[in-house]
Design a protein around this motif. Sequence first.
Motif, PDB file in Angstrom:
ATOM      1  N   ILE A 295       1.120  -1.247  -0.247  1.00 45.10           N
ATOM      2  CA  ILE A 295      -0.023   0.071  -0.295  1.00 45.10           C
ATOM      3  C   ILE A 295       0.508   1.251   0.077  1.00 45.10           C
ATOM      4  CG2 ILE A 295      -1.585   1.328   1.060  1.00 45.10           C
ATOM      5  CD1 ILE A 295      -3.433  -0.852  -0.138  1.00 45.10           C
ATOM      6  N   GLU A 296       1.837   1.148   0.647  1.00 46.31           N
ATOM      7  CA  GLU A 296       3.149   2.514   1.172  1.00 46.31           C
ATOM      8  C   GLU A 296       3.663   3.187  -0.359  1.00 46.31           C
ATOM      9  OE1 GLU A 296       5.580   2.012   4.124  1.00 46.31           O
ATOM     10  OE2 GLU A 296       4.600   1.839   5.939  1.00 46.31           O
ATOM     11  N   GLN A 297       4.004   1.646  -1.243  1.00 51.53           N
ATOM     12  CA  GLN A 297       4.133   1.830  -2.344  1.00 51.53           C
ATOM     13  C   GLN A 297       3.780   2.549  -3.483  1.00 51.53           C
ATOM     14  OE1 GLN A 297       7.928   1.498  -3.801  1.00 51.53           O
ATOM     15  NE2 GLN A 297       7.794   1.700  -1.379  1.00 51.53           N
ATOM     16  N   LYS A 298       2.069   2.296  -3.267  1.00 53.45           N
ATOM     17  CA  LYS A 298       1.023   2.068  -3.974  1.00 53.45           C
ATOM     18  C   LYS A 298       0.423   4.312  -4.194  1.00 53.45           C
ATOM     19  CE  LYS A 298      -2.275  -1.118  -3.539  1.00 53.45           C
ATOM     20  NZ  LYS A 298      -3.012  -1.742  -4.414  1.00 53.45           N
ATOM     21  N   LEU A 299       0.633   4.513  -2.695  1.00 53.56           N
ATOM     22  CA  LEU A 299       0.310   5.904  -2.201  1.00 53.56           C
ATOM     23  C   LEU A 299       1.765   6.745  -2.661  1.00 53.56           C
ATOM     24  CD1 LEU A 299       0.163   5.154   1.351  1.00 53.56           C
ATOM     25  CD2 LEU A 299      -1.458   6.398  -0.327  1.00 53.56           C
ATOM     26  N   LYS A 300       2.665   6.146  -3.202  1.00 47.17           N
ATOM     27  CA  LYS A 300       3.672   6.693  -3.843  1.00 47.17           C
ATOM     28  C   LYS A 300       3.998   7.309  -4.956  1.00 47.17           C
ATOM     29  CE  LYS A 300       7.439   5.939  -0.553  1.00 47.17           C
ATOM     30  NZ  LYS A 300       8.916   4.620  -0.506  1.00 47.17           N
ATOM     31  N   ILE A 301       3.284   6.146  -6.126  1.00 50.64           N
ATOM     32  CA  ILE A 301       2.684   6.033  -7.578  1.00 50.64           C
ATOM     33  C   ILE A 301       1.834   7.095  -7.424  1.00 50.64           C
ATOM     34  CG2 ILE A 301       1.965   5.157  -9.304  1.00 50.64           C
ATOM     35  CD1 ILE A 301       2.745   2.670  -7.811  1.00 50.64           C
ATOM     36  N   VAL A 317      -7.911  -1.096 -16.457  1.00 45.00           N
ATOM     37  CA  VAL A 317      -7.049  -2.275 -15.256  1.00 45.00           C
ATOM     38  C   VAL A 317      -5.321  -2.258 -16.119  1.00 45.00           C
ATOM     39  CG1 VAL A 317      -7.260  -4.896 -14.691  1.00 45.00           C
ATOM     40  CG2 VAL A 317      -9.185  -3.219 -14.803  1.00 45.00           C
ATOM     41  N   GLU A 318      -5.647  -2.469 -17.662  1.00 44.16           N
ATOM     42  CA  GLU A 318      -4.873  -2.748 -19.258  1.00 44.16           C
ATOM     43  C   GLU A 318      -3.261  -1.669 -17.845  1.00 44.16           C
ATOM     44  OE1 GLU A 318      -5.858  -3.390 -22.006  1.00 44.16           O
ATOM     45  OE2 GLU A 318      -6.929  -5.227 -21.928  1.00 44.16           O
ATOM     46  N   GLU A 319      -4.274   0.312 -18.302  1.00 43.88           N
ATOM     47  CA  GLU A 319      -3.122   0.481 -18.431  1.00 43.88           C
ATOM     48  C   GLU A 319      -2.792   1.370 -16.502  1.00 43.88           C
ATOM     49  OE1 GLU A 319      -2.068   2.766 -20.539  1.00 43.88           O
ATOM     50  OE2 GLU A 319      -3.345   1.604 -21.312  1.00 43.88           O
ATOM     51  N   LEU A 320      -3.376  -0.043 -15.466  1.00 42.59           N
ATOM     52  CA  LEU A 320      -2.545   0.290 -14.161  1.00 42.59           C
ATOM     53  C   LEU A 320      -1.985  -0.589 -14.069  1.00 42.59           C
ATOM     54  CD1 LEU A 320      -3.003   0.998 -11.314  1.00 42.59           C
ATOM     55  CD2 LEU A 320      -5.195  -0.860 -10.933  1.00 42.59           C
ATOM     56  N   ASP A 321      -1.848  -2.353 -14.404  1.00 43.54           N
ATOM     57  CA  ASP A 321      -0.446  -2.912 -14.776  1.00 43.54           C
ATOM     58  C   ASP A 321       0.182  -2.532 -15.260  1.00 43.54           C
ATOM     59  OD1 ASP A 321       0.850  -5.882 -14.645  1.00 43.54           O
ATOM     60  OD2 ASP A 321      -1.223  -6.608 -16.684  1.00 43.54           O
ATOM     61  N   LYS A 322      -0.204  -1.893 -16.352  1.00 45.97           N
ATOM     62  CA  LYS A 322       1.392  -1.642 -17.259  1.00 45.97           C
ATOM     63  C   LYS A 322       1.833  -0.441 -16.100  1.00 45.97           C
ATOM     64  CE  LYS A 322      -0.375  -1.162 -21.866  1.00 45.97           C
ATOM     65  NZ  LYS A 322      -1.223  -0.188 -22.921  1.00 45.97           N
ATOM     66  N   LEU A 323       1.522   0.266 -15.400  1.00 45.93           N
ATOM     67  CA  LEU A 323       2.167   1.280 -14.652  1.00 45.93           C
ATOM     68  C   LEU A 323       2.882   0.755 -13.359  1.00 45.93           C
ATOM     69  CD1 LEU A 323       1.944   4.049 -13.374  1.00 45.93           C
ATOM     70  CD2 LEU A 323       0.290   4.400 -12.040  1.00 45.93           C
ATOM     71  N   TYR A 324       1.762  -0.284 -13.125  1.00 46.61           N
ATOM     72  CA  TYR A 324       2.515  -0.647 -11.676  1.00 46.61           C
ATOM     73  C   TYR A 324       3.274  -1.502 -11.678  1.00 46.61           C
ATOM     74  CZ  TYR A 324      -1.234  -0.227  -8.373  1.00 46.61           C
ATOM     75  OH  TYR A 324      -2.795   0.224  -7.560  1.00 46.61           O
ATOM     76  N   LYS A 325       3.782  -2.454 -13.318  1.00 45.56           N
ATOM     77  CA  LYS A 325       4.844  -3.155 -13.394  1.00 45.56           C
ATOM     78  C   LYS A 325       6.139  -2.405 -14.094  1.00 45.56           C
ATOM     79  CE  LYS A 325       5.735  -6.755 -16.728  1.00 45.56           C
ATOM     80  NZ  LYS A 325       5.082  -7.320 -17.717  1.00 45.56           N
ATOM     81  N   LYS A 326       5.526  -1.486 -13.856  1.00 47.82           N
ATOM     82  CA  LYS A 326       6.699  -0.411 -14.403  1.00 47.82           C
ATOM     83  C   LYS A 326       7.719   0.032 -12.787  1.00 47.82           C
ATOM     84  CE  LYS A 326       8.213   4.424 -16.574  1.00 47.82           C
ATOM     85  NZ  LYS A 326       7.705   5.393 -17.199  1.00 47.82           N
ATOM     86  N   CYS A 327       6.712   0.519 -11.941  1.00 44.62           N
ATOM     87  CA  CYS A 327       6.873   1.013 -10.724  1.00 44.62           C
ATOM     88  C   CYS A 327       7.135   0.515  -9.411  1.00 44.62           C
ATOM     89  CB  CYS A 327       5.872   2.185 -10.562  1.00 44.62           C
ATOM     90  SG  CYS A 327       5.529   3.331 -12.176  1.00 44.62           S
ATOM     91  N   SER A 329       7.998  -3.184  -6.994  1.00 46.98           N
ATOM     92  CA  SER A 329       9.199  -4.044  -7.331  1.00 46.98           C
ATOM     93  C   SER A 329       8.390  -5.240  -7.149  1.00 46.98           C
ATOM     94  CB  SER A 329       9.160  -4.431  -5.586  1.00 46.98           C
ATOM     95  OG  SER A 329       8.615  -4.949  -4.843  1.00 46.98           O
ATOM     96  N   GLU A 330       9.340  -6.223  -7.945  1.00 51.42           N
ATOM     97  CA  GLU A 330       8.435  -7.725  -8.247  1.00 51.42           C
ATOM     98  C   GLU A 330       8.060  -8.027  -7.461  1.00 51.42           C
ATOM     99  OE1 GLU A 330      10.467 -11.739 -10.033  1.00 51.42           O
ATOM    100  OE2 GLU A 330      11.873 -10.416  -9.688  1.00 51.42           O
ATOM    101  N   ALA A 331       7.888  -8.362  -5.748  1.00 53.61           N
ATOM    102  CA  ALA A 331       7.287  -9.463  -5.543  1.00 53.61           C
ATOM    103  C   ALA A 331       6.056  -8.064  -5.222  1.00 53.61           C
ATOM    104  CB  ALA A 331       7.999  -9.268  -3.753  1.00 53.61           C
ATOM    105  N   HIS A 332       5.544  -6.807  -5.029  1.00 51.17           N
ATOM    106  CA  HIS A 332       4.840  -6.021  -4.874  1.00 51.17           C
ATOM    107  C   HIS A 332       4.469  -6.064  -5.901  1.00 51.17           C
ATOM    108  CE1 HIS A 332       6.869  -3.719  -1.999  1.00 51.17           C
ATOM    109  NE2 HIS A 332       6.080  -4.667  -0.811  1.00 51.17           N
ATOM    110  N   TYR A 333       4.668  -6.035  -7.109  1.00 47.68           N
ATOM    111  CA  TYR A 333       3.566  -5.912  -8.536  1.00 47.68           C
ATOM    112  C   TYR A 333       3.037  -8.115  -8.624  1.00 47.68           C
ATOM    113  CZ  TYR A 333       2.462  -7.231 -14.290  1.00 47.68           C
ATOM    114  OH  TYR A 333       1.372  -7.771 -14.225  1.00 47.68           O
ATOM    115  N   ALA A 334       3.981  -8.907  -8.382  1.00 44.12           N
ATOM    116  CA  ALA A 334       3.421  -9.996  -7.660  1.00 44.12           C
ATOM    117  C   ALA A 334       1.874 -10.346  -7.011  1.00 44.12           C
ATOM    118  CB  ALA A 334       4.296 -11.414  -7.709  1.00 44.12           C
ATOM    119  N   VAL A 335       1.655  -9.356  -5.860  1.00 45.84           N
ATOM    120  CA  VAL A 335       0.595  -9.479  -5.243  1.00 45.84           C
ATOM    121  C   VAL A 335      -0.491  -9.003  -6.102  1.00 45.84           C
ATOM    122  CG1 VAL A 335      -0.221  -8.818  -3.570  1.00 45.84           C
ATOM    123  CG2 VAL A 335       1.896  -9.178  -2.716  1.00 45.84           C
TER     124      VAL A 335
END
Length: 360
Positions: A295-301, A317-327, A329-335
């Motif tokens: 959550i803290e990482q997404k707040l920074k985004i 959702v597709e745009e959110l996926d691209k943004l998260y994959k870019k911003c 960490s690998e572990a947080h993106y996996a969540v």
Amino acid sequence: MERKELLLSDLKDAIASVRTGIDNELVVLREEEKNLLLQVRKAFNIDQEIAAQQLTYTRRRIEELGVLTKSPFFAKVTYFFDSTKKEVYISKYEFNFAGFNNIVSWIAPVSELRFEEIGKSKLHLPKKRIKAGELIRKESDVIGEEKVIYYSQETKDLGVEIIYEDFLSTVKSEFGLSEIISKIEKEQYKIIQSDPKEGLIISGPAGSGKTTICLHRVAYLIQRPETSELYDSKKMLMLVQDSSTKDYFSSLLPKLGIPNMYVETYFNFCSNILGLFHTTEINLHAVGEDYLEYIEQKLKILDTNKVTNKKTGKKSVEELDKLYKKCLSEAHYAVFVTNLAQNSFDYLDVTIMLSMIKDK
């Protein structure tokens, strides 16, 4: 009979008298409702519109009197103004009938006296008029549907005196409204009745009364004659954090004189705008420390995100996926990927998606 017993007996007599007056008025109003309903069905054009408006008012008044039947009033002030002694009961709604014409609504100017100190006082009237006088006595009541729950008086000689209190009562739902209104403090009341042209920011710690002030501010504007035509509860929106809070306020608002206000959770409101109608909100009260770091990482985004596009629904959702994959960490993106597979999001996901929508 002892003094306190006599005072309690007088209070019960007043309650019984008002309830009898309400019953009589309801008989008249229900007959009027039937006649107006016939007029609406038979009339045409403007006559039908007028009858429909009268029918709406009559039905609303029937609902108001239904509320007053349970708790006819919650306070009383006795004062001298213009060398005349007056006793006024303060209620959720104004109600007067033959032999008992001193029940005023909580939004009436005289209602403010219940926050004043005993003794020399001022009554603030419309158009900034001020009338000087003396406040003699204040009474506070909590009245249940079947019995008096609490009754106190305040005078100059005796101070605050509890006349009666029912410690064994568990019927809280019957007098919640009276308790809420009676607990409003003087400074809060000033905010509630402040100039409607002024913007307000109500801030404070948990339990400080922010929600109480906000709701009564809305009720005040809706019910006050000078502003009632400008504020329509049907055009108001209340956003809450979860479904249980939504259910609570959906039940409470009509009792506060705020009918038909749209109440929705923040998550559902955002999801509907985005076209995500079959998603599940993640309960952040049930997640672990790892998710809170996510959550803290997404707040920074959200603080730094400048991506804009005119997308909704699955494309968002597709745009959110691209943004998260870019911003992320690998572990947080996996969540996020795991949640996405279950069609689940949290409030930050929908907030970020909304922030990515470009205004026209």
